[in-house]
Design a protein around this motif. Structure first.
Motif, PDB file in Angstrom:
ATOM      1  N   ALA A   1      -5.939   0.543   2.944  1.00 29.70           N
ATOM      2  CA  ALA A   1      -6.332  -0.918   2.854  1.00 29.70           C
ATOM      3  C   ALA A   1      -7.300  -1.432   3.080  1.00 29.70           C
ATOM      4  O   ALA A   1      -7.912  -0.947   4.312  1.00 29.70           O
ATOM      5  CB  ALA A   1      -5.131  -1.637   3.335  1.00 29.70           C
ATOM      6  N   LEU A   2      -7.897  -2.253   2.519  1.00 27.30           N
ATOM      7  CA  LEU A   2      -9.352  -3.058   2.979  1.00 27.30           C
ATOM      8  C   LEU A   2      -8.698  -4.393   4.036  1.00 27.30           C
ATOM      9  O   LEU A   2      -7.755  -4.854   3.453  1.00 27.30           O
ATOM     10  CB  LEU A   2     -10.062  -3.388   1.975  1.00 27.30           C
ATOM     11  CG  LEU A   2     -10.901  -2.516   1.015  1.00 27.30           C
ATOM     12  CD1 LEU A   2     -11.297  -3.199  -0.235  1.00 27.30           C
ATOM     13  CD2 LEU A   2     -11.683  -1.830   1.924  1.00 27.30           C
TER      14      LEU A   2
ATOM     15  N   ALA B   1       0.790  -1.265   0.136  1.00 23.53           N
ATOM     16  CA  ALA B   1      -0.107   0.214  -0.082  1.00 23.53           C
ATOM     17  C   ALA B   1       0.877   1.192  -0.021  1.00 23.53           C
ATOM     18  O   ALA B   1       0.383   2.282  -0.497  1.00 23.53           O
ATOM     19  CB  ALA B   1      -0.830   0.027   1.244  1.00 23.53           C
TER      20      ALA B   1
ATOM     21  N   TYR C   1      -6.094   3.273   7.160  1.00 24.81           N
ATOM     22  CA  TYR C   1      -5.313   4.265   6.458  1.00 24.81           C
ATOM     23  C   TYR C   1      -4.123   4.124   7.388  1.00 24.81           C
ATOM     24  O   TYR C   1      -4.149   4.464   8.504  1.00 24.81           O
ATOM     25  CB  TYR C   1      -5.885   5.579   6.395  1.00 24.81           C
ATOM     26  CG  TYR C   1      -4.917   6.442   5.707  1.00 24.81           C
ATOM     27  CD1 TYR C   1      -4.382   6.333   4.245  1.00 24.81           C
ATOM     28  CD2 TYR C   1      -4.268   7.686   6.509  1.00 24.81           C
ATOM     29  CE1 TYR C   1      -3.546   7.212   3.642  1.00 24.81           C
ATOM     30  CE2 TYR C   1      -3.562   8.629   5.613  1.00 24.81           C
ATOM     31  CZ  TYR C   1      -3.290   8.454   4.626  1.00 24.81           C
ATOM     32  OH  TYR C   1      -2.476   9.293   3.770  1.00 24.81           O
TER      33      TYR C   1
ATOM     34  N   VAL D   1     -11.503  -0.678   6.938  1.00 19.50           N
ATOM     35  CA  VAL D   1     -10.624  -0.121   6.006  1.00 19.50           C
ATOM     36  C   VAL D   1      -9.686   0.607   7.056  1.00 19.50           C
ATOM     37  O   VAL D   1     -10.180   1.076   8.136  1.00 19.50           O
ATOM     38  CB  VAL D   1     -11.483   1.032   5.030  1.00 19.50           C
ATOM     39  CG1 VAL D   1     -12.092   2.230   5.918  1.00 19.50           C
ATOM     40  CG2 VAL D   1     -10.532   1.637   4.250  1.00 19.50           C
TER      41      VAL D   1
ATOM     42  N   SER E   1      -6.188  -8.726   3.709  1.00 19.99           N
ATOM     43  CA  SER E   1      -5.961  -7.447   3.315  1.00 19.99           C
ATOM     44  C   SER E   1      -5.644  -7.346   1.585  1.00 19.99           C
ATOM     45  O   SER E   1      -4.946  -8.064   1.107  1.00 19.99           O
ATOM     46  CB  SER E   1      -4.854  -6.883   4.340  1.00 19.99           C
ATOM     47  OG  SER E   1      -3.500  -7.572   3.778  1.00 19.99           O
ATOM     48  N   TYR E   2      -6.063  -5.993   1.343  1.00 14.93           N
ATOM     49  CA  TYR E   2      -5.792  -5.598  -0.043  1.00 14.93           C
ATOM     50  C   TYR E   2      -5.578  -4.221  -0.086  1.00 14.93           C
ATOM     51  O   TYR E   2      -6.459  -3.227   0.498  1.00 14.93           O
ATOM     52  CB  TYR E   2      -7.243  -5.982  -0.856  1.00 14.93           C
ATOM     53  CG  TYR E   2      -7.013  -5.445  -2.345  1.00 14.93           C
ATOM     54  CD1 TYR E   2      -6.477  -5.960  -3.142  1.00 14.93           C
ATOM     55  CD2 TYR E   2      -7.598  -4.187  -2.559  1.00 14.93           C
ATOM     56  CE1 TYR E   2      -6.153  -5.736  -4.344  1.00 14.93           C
ATOM     57  CE2 TYR E   2      -7.567  -3.832  -4.067  1.00 14.93           C
ATOM     58  CZ  TYR E   2      -6.855  -4.681  -4.961  1.00 14.93           C
ATOM     59  OH  TYR E   2      -6.533  -4.162  -6.194  1.00 14.93           O
TER      60      TYR E   2
ATOM     61  N   VAL F   1      -5.377  -0.465  -1.322  1.00 18.21           N
ATOM     62  CA  VAL F   1      -6.543   0.423  -2.294  1.00 18.21           C
ATOM     63  C   VAL F   1      -5.406   1.394  -3.068  1.00 18.21           C
ATOM     64  O   VAL F   1      -5.604   1.334  -4.212  1.00 18.21           O
ATOM     65  CB  VAL F   1      -7.578   0.736  -1.607  1.00 18.21           C
ATOM     66  CG1 VAL F   1      -8.634   1.469  -2.534  1.00 18.21           C
ATOM     67  CG2 VAL F   1      -8.438  -0.465  -1.066  1.00 18.21           C
ATOM     68  N   TYR F   2      -5.185   2.119  -2.252  1.00 19.52           N
ATOM     69  CA  TYR F   2      -4.390   3.322  -2.800  1.00 19.52           C
ATOM     70  C   TYR F   2      -3.177   3.845  -1.724  1.00 19.52           C
ATOM     71  O   TYR F   2      -3.897   4.347  -0.674  1.00 19.52           O
ATOM     72  CB  TYR F   2      -5.272   4.140  -3.364  1.00 19.52           C
ATOM     73  CG  TYR F   2      -4.717   5.463  -3.959  1.00 19.52           C
ATOM     74  CD1 TYR F   2      -3.829   5.491  -5.108  1.00 19.52           C
ATOM     75  CD2 TYR F   2      -4.677   6.452  -3.145  1.00 19.52           C
ATOM     76  CE1 TYR F   2      -3.347   6.475  -5.693  1.00 19.52           C
ATOM     77  CE2 TYR F   2      -3.854   7.823  -3.809  1.00 19.52           C
ATOM     78  CZ  TYR F   2      -3.252   7.773  -4.975  1.00 19.52           C
ATOM     79  OH  TYR F   2      -2.681   8.878  -5.459  1.00 19.52           O
TER      80      TYR F   2
END
Length: 319
Positions: A283-284, A76, A317, A315, A275-276, A278-279
């Motif tokens: 992360a999700l 991320a 940050y 979510v 976890s993924y 996002v930007y």
């Protein structure tokens, strides 16, 4: 009483045996590394709740860790961070960490009689996470000693009240349980691609005066940008803790709710965190777990399930 002391002794023997297995496995790993000259990047799995858990049975089975698995956090934050490598390497292991903020929605089965089948909840996620220090709503961790394979930490976490007397007609008249703060220590060993953690927590808030020991294994798997951390283990809870969770004292006993003084309990569990990124630091996070309740729980007159399943989605940050 003798039987209970023997069971508690077996729990401590199990944690000692687990630590011995960890040590043996790590020695073998060292030997293999000396010949292969390879290095692996390992990440730690997040506990289902660390510790304030949305699931009523567990509190802080694993030591509190970053809300985002390290691999996902690295992905991320990959954009624009290449020039900061030297600064990151020299970062203070205590005060050179990052902040994490976010929110987590939770849903879990209720194990208590006449309660809702599913319980919905939410948890704000605010934490400071460094290499050797973690402070957040999910728990506390101060790593007092570590090397490339082992670590020893002081840990702490909250255990939320497992039920409320207003949750259902069958629980009416039960004494509400107080919020508990538990403290203790954990030992972790990286073994092959995963990590074994043994932790011991005990109540320091006089809410239940019980204790809990957990031995668990977690292993990360990277699927493109998605990080999976899967694992499982077994948790031992003392008599005073199970009394807090599912006991019925003589003041709470009714004609349709018998007095129940539970023994200590062993609770197996399976866990998964996904976890993924996002930007750029966002992360999700998804979490799920299942606990298989022993007879000590299911024999209680206020319990009507023999398992507990929990899910969480949120979510985070990191900055």
């Amino acid at each position: 009483m003798q039987l209970n002391n023997k069971i508690q002794g077996m729990a401590y023997l199990a944690i000692a045996f687990g630590a011995g297995v960890c040590a043996m496995a790590v020695v073998l790993t060292f030997s293999e590394s000396a010949h292969a000259q390879t290095a692996q990047t390992l990440v730690s799995g997040t506990a289902m709740a660390g510790e304030g858990s949305p699931a009523p049975v567990q509190s802080g089975r694993n030591q509190p860790v970053s809300l985002v698995p390290e691999t996902a956090e690295a992905n991320a934050n990959a954009t624009g961070d290449a020039g900061d490598d030297d600064d990151d390497d020299a970062a203070d292991p205590w005060l050179g960490g990052k902040w994490q903020i976010g929110a987590l929605g939770t849903v879990s089965t209720s194990i208590y009689r006449d309660g809702d089948d599913w319980e919905l909840g939410g948890l704000p996620m605010v934490a400071y996470d460094a290499e050797r220090l973690h402070v957040g709503v999910d728990g506390l961790r101060a790593t007092v000693w570590k090397n490339d394979r082992f670590s020893v930490s002081a840990i702490g976490s909250l255990r939320f009240s497992p039920f409320d007397s207003g949750d259902g007609p069958y629980l009416a008249g039960m004494e509400d349980r107080d919020l508990a703060f538990e403290a203790g220590a954990s030992f972790s060993a990286q073994v092959g691609p995963g990590e074994i953690t043994a932790s011991h927590l005990f109540d320091v808030s006089d809410a239940h005066n019980g204790q809990e020991i957990d031995i668990s294994y977690s292993q990360p798997t990277q699927l493109s940008a998605v990080t999976l951390v899967w694992g499982g283990g077994v948790t031992w809870q003392s008599e005073k803790l199970t009394q807090y969770m599912v006991g019925v004292n003589r003041r709470e006993a009714r004609a349709n709710r018998a007095y129940y003084n539970p023994d200590d309990a062993f609770i197996p569990h399976l866990d998964l965190t996904v976890s993924y990124p996002v930007y750029d630091g966002l992360a999700l996070i998804g979490k799920t777990g299942v606990q298989f309740l022993p007879d000590v729980y299911t024999d209680s007159p206020i319990v009507d399930k023999d398992y507990l399943v929990s899910f969480a989605l949120g979510v985070v940050y990191t900055f």
